[in-house]
Design an enzyme around this catalytic site. Structure first.
Site, PDB file in Angstrom:
ATOM      1  N   GLY A  54       0.842  -1.202   0.000  1.00  0.00           N
ATOM      2  CA  GLY A  54       0.000   0.000   0.000  1.00  0.00           C
ATOM      3  C   GLY A  54       0.866   1.237   0.000  1.00  0.00           C
ATOM      4  O   GLY A  54       1.535   1.539   0.987  1.00  0.00           O
TER       5      GLY A  54
ATOM      6  N   GLY B 276      -0.167   4.507  -1.137  1.00  0.00           N
ATOM      7  CA  GLY B 276      -0.975   5.693  -1.448  1.00  0.00           C
ATOM      8  C   GLY B 276      -0.525   6.862  -0.592  1.00  0.00           C
ATOM      9  O   GLY B 276       0.673   7.065  -0.373  1.00  0.00           O
TER      10      GLY B 276
ATOM     11  N   VAL C 151      -0.798   7.555   2.727  1.00  0.00           N
ATOM     12  CA  VAL C 151      -0.083   7.210   3.958  1.00  0.00           C
ATOM     13  C   VAL C 151       1.172   6.402   3.631  1.00  0.00           C
ATOM     14  O   VAL C 151       2.263   6.683   4.145  1.00  0.00           O
ATOM     15  CB  VAL C 151      -1.003   6.420   4.922  1.00  0.00           C
ATOM     16  CG1 VAL C 151      -0.229   5.936   6.142  1.00  0.00           C
ATOM     17  CG2 VAL C 151      -2.196   7.283   5.346  1.00  0.00           C
ATOM     18  N   GLY C 152       1.023   5.400   2.751  1.00  0.00           N
ATOM     19  CA  GLY C 152       2.166   4.548   2.401  1.00  0.00           C
ATOM     20  C   GLY C 152       3.296   5.357   1.790  1.00  0.00           C
ATOM     21  O   GLY C 152       4.476   5.167   2.134  1.00  0.00           O
TER      22      GLY C 152
ATOM     23  N   LYS D  48       8.571   5.408  -6.977  1.00  0.00           N
ATOM     24  CA  LYS D  48       7.214   5.334  -7.542  1.00  0.00           C
ATOM     25  C   LYS D  48       7.261   4.844  -8.983  1.00  0.00           C
ATOM     26  O   LYS D  48       6.509   3.945  -9.374  1.00  0.00           O
ATOM     27  CB  LYS D  48       6.575   6.728  -7.513  1.00  0.00           C
ATOM     28  CG  LYS D  48       5.422   6.795  -6.558  1.00  0.00           C
ATOM     29  CD  LYS D  48       4.774   8.155  -6.535  1.00  0.00           C
ATOM     30  CE  LYS D  48       4.384   8.407  -5.102  1.00  0.00           C
ATOM     31  NZ  LYS D  48       4.005   9.731  -4.784  1.00  0.00           N
TER      32      LYS D  48
ATOM     33  N   THR E 249      -2.959  -0.267   3.222  1.00  0.00           N
ATOM     34  CA  THR E 249      -4.161  -0.296   2.387  1.00  0.00           C
ATOM     35  C   THR E 249      -5.372  -0.169   3.305  1.00  0.00           C
ATOM     36  O   THR E 249      -5.242  -0.112   4.527  1.00  0.00           O
ATOM     37  CB  THR E 249      -4.278  -1.635   1.624  1.00  0.00           C
ATOM     38  OG1 THR E 249      -4.682  -2.659   2.538  1.00  0.00           O
ATOM     39  CG2 THR E 249      -2.964  -2.035   0.984  1.00  0.00           C
TER      40      THR E 249
ATOM     41  N   ASP F 266     -16.405   4.551  10.110  1.00  0.00           N
ATOM     42  CA  ASP F 266     -15.008   4.724  10.520  1.00  0.00           C
ATOM     43  C   ASP F 266     -14.927   4.883  12.042  1.00  0.00           C
ATOM     44  O   ASP F 266     -14.046   4.304  12.691  1.00  0.00           O
ATOM     45  CB  ASP F 266     -14.401   5.936   9.804  1.00  0.00           C
ATOM     46  CG  ASP F 266     -12.952   6.164  10.219  1.00  0.00           C
ATOM     47  OD1 ASP F 266     -12.103   5.357   9.800  1.00  0.00           O
ATOM     48  OD2 ASP F 266     -12.683   7.104  10.982  1.00  0.00           O
TER      49      ASP F 266
ATOM     50  N   LYS G 249     -13.310   2.329  14.947  1.00  0.00           N
ATOM     51  CA  LYS G 249     -12.353   2.749  15.991  1.00  0.00           C
ATOM     52  C   LYS G 249     -12.871   2.352  17.370  1.00  0.00           C
ATOM     53  O   LYS G 249     -12.098   1.904  18.228  1.00  0.00           O
ATOM     54  CB  LYS G 249     -12.126   4.255  15.893  1.00  0.00           C
ATOM     55  CG  LYS G 249     -11.312   4.617  14.657  1.00  0.00           C
ATOM     56  CD  LYS G 249     -11.332   6.092  14.372  1.00  0.00           C
ATOM     57  CE  LYS G 249     -10.427   6.422  13.200  1.00  0.00           C
ATOM     58  NZ  LYS G 249     -10.684   7.741  12.616  1.00  0.00           N
TER      59      LYS G 249
END
Ligand code: NDP
Ligand SMILES: N[C@@H](CC=O)C(=O)O
Ligand code: NA
Length: 375
Positions: free
Chosen positions: A14, A16, A18-19, A65, A100, A227, A231
């Site tokens: 993953g 994106g 954050v990754g 990338k 992810t 979400d 949590k």
């Protein structure tokens, strides 16, 4: 006598928002101070393999990338797992970092933990979905000693989860945990509902929350309350798993067992793409404006809050009204989360954790903090 530094092989799945940020933070640790060897990067399409001897390095900060996109190795978690098993020799540790929001990747954790790989992740799916998967994760980790590290699943980089794990494992008794658990919902209502009868359109603040990278890949996953429900499920399960005695908390089969209020207009339920969802949201601005006006006339603001009430055995999430003088109205800005821990030790005043609760930089920091715990 010198202590030999253990190598920690890191496989990132993953890449994106954050990754990508995590890779940047990881490669920015000076090589002579880093125990980490970045051995693979995986997107939904391809994998870029390096090796423990020749890992992905700081020189590749601007090129990884394109190298990943051009790789001839298709994304294949079976192949990745086999290679990691072969590399797990001697003094080495392996950690898979899942950036992810994918259920299939989350479903691999028991297998990875059983193989002795630790898992570090901001992905809430495994810990808030099917209870059987969560139980398998805890069991596999107990059997091999490999760790599941999930600080960024709640409050992004804020020290919410590790605080809770240590608090409960050290014998404190949680009475209630409550707060604003969603960076997206926080941003939306901090901007939308300030105590005045008017203000910006609901759909416009949702669009900005998405542009700022606070929302889930599909913003409906924030607005439907799921979400936050995820949590709360994670918090609730950690309290149960780390407590030495049974608690009053219900055994949540999944986050769907949490009593949750959705903010999605029924006509927009099930819209497959985030773009389409955002495009249609303005049709419902007047409904949200009415809620804001009603609250303001009572001298109140709207805030989306979550509660894990251990004493009364209740877990719930929903939109509430608070006086304009309440800390949820006065002290929150941006994507701030605020989490209040009411415990035996923190009584009568709660322990409070507050700060940015979404965004790539702080989320990746929480994941990197977990990785550093392995070192
Ligand atoms: N954004 C935030 O503020 C926070 C996010 N999180 C969590 O962090 C995680 C990542 O969020 P974010 O970075 O915003 O999401 P993005 O949509 O930006 O990134 C998700 C990445 O996952 C990849 N991916 C999806 N499926 C697979 C798969 N089967 N195998 C390999 N890679 C896959 C995608 O690949 P591709 O690029 O090929 O599509 C993409 O690179 C989520 O679980 C989210 O809930 C947690 C706290 C805060
Ligand atoms: N979409 C989530 C991201 C962090 O978990 C949020 O808004 O809080
Ligand atoms: Na956190």
């Amino acid at each position: 006598m010198s202590v030999q530094k253990k190598e920690i092989l890191v496989a990132v799945v993953g890449v994106g928002l954050v990754g990508g940020e995590l890779i940047g933070q990881l490669l920015s640790i000076p090589a002579n101070r880093s125990p980490f060897k970045l051995v693979s990067l995986t997107s939904s399409k391809t994998t870029l393999y390096a090796s423990p001897e020749n890992p992905i390095s700081a020189e590749q900060l601007t090129t990884w990338k394109s190298q990943l996109a051009a790789s001839s190795d298709k994304a294949d978690l079976n192949e990745l797992t086999s290679r990691l098993k072969a590399w797990l020799t001697g003094d080495r540790q392996v950690v898979v970092v899942d950036n992810t929001s994918n259920d299939d990747v989350a479903g691999r954790y028991p297998e990875w933990l059983a193989a002795g790989f630790s898992v570090a992740t901001p992905n809430k799916k495994a810990f808030s979905g099917d209870k059987a998967l969560f139980d398998q994760i805890v069991k596999a980790s107990q059997q091999t000693g490999a760790k599941w590290l999930n600080e960024s699943t709640v409050g992004a980089g804020l020290p919410v989860i590790n605080t809770l794990k240590e608090m409960v494992a050290s014998g404190d008794k949680v009475k209630k945990i409550e707060g604003v658990f969603s960076g997206t919902m926080s941003y939306i209502f901090n901007e939308f509902s300030t105590g005045k009868t008017d203000g910006p359109a609901f759909s416009s603040v949702v669009a900005v929350a998405r542009e700022k990278g606070y929302t889930e890949p599909h913003p409906a996953d924030d607005l439907n309350g799921y979400d936050v429900a995820r949590k709360l499920t994670i918090v609730s399960r950690i309290i149960s798993a780390f407590s030495s005695e049974p608690t009053n908390l219900p055994e949540l089969d999944s986050f769907l067992s949490v009593k949750t209020q959705s903010l999605i207009p029924s006509a927009l339920e099930g819209i497959p793409t985030g773009d389409e969802f955002i495009a249609r949201l303005p049709e419902f601005d007047s409904e949200f404006a009415k809620l804001r006006e009603e609250a303001a006339k009572e001298g109140k603001v709207l805030r989306f809050v979550g509660v894990v009430d251990v004493e009364n055995g209740q877990v719930k999430a929903g939109l509430e009204k608070y006086p304009t003088t309440h800390p949820f109205a006065t002290s929150l800005g941006g994507s701030d989360n605020i989490i209040m821990y009411h415990t035996e030790r923190y009584s009568p005043r709660p322990l409070i954790v507050q700060g940015a609760g979404a965004g790539a930089a702080v989320t990746a920091m929480g994941v990197l903090g977990d990785l550093l715990k392995l070192a």
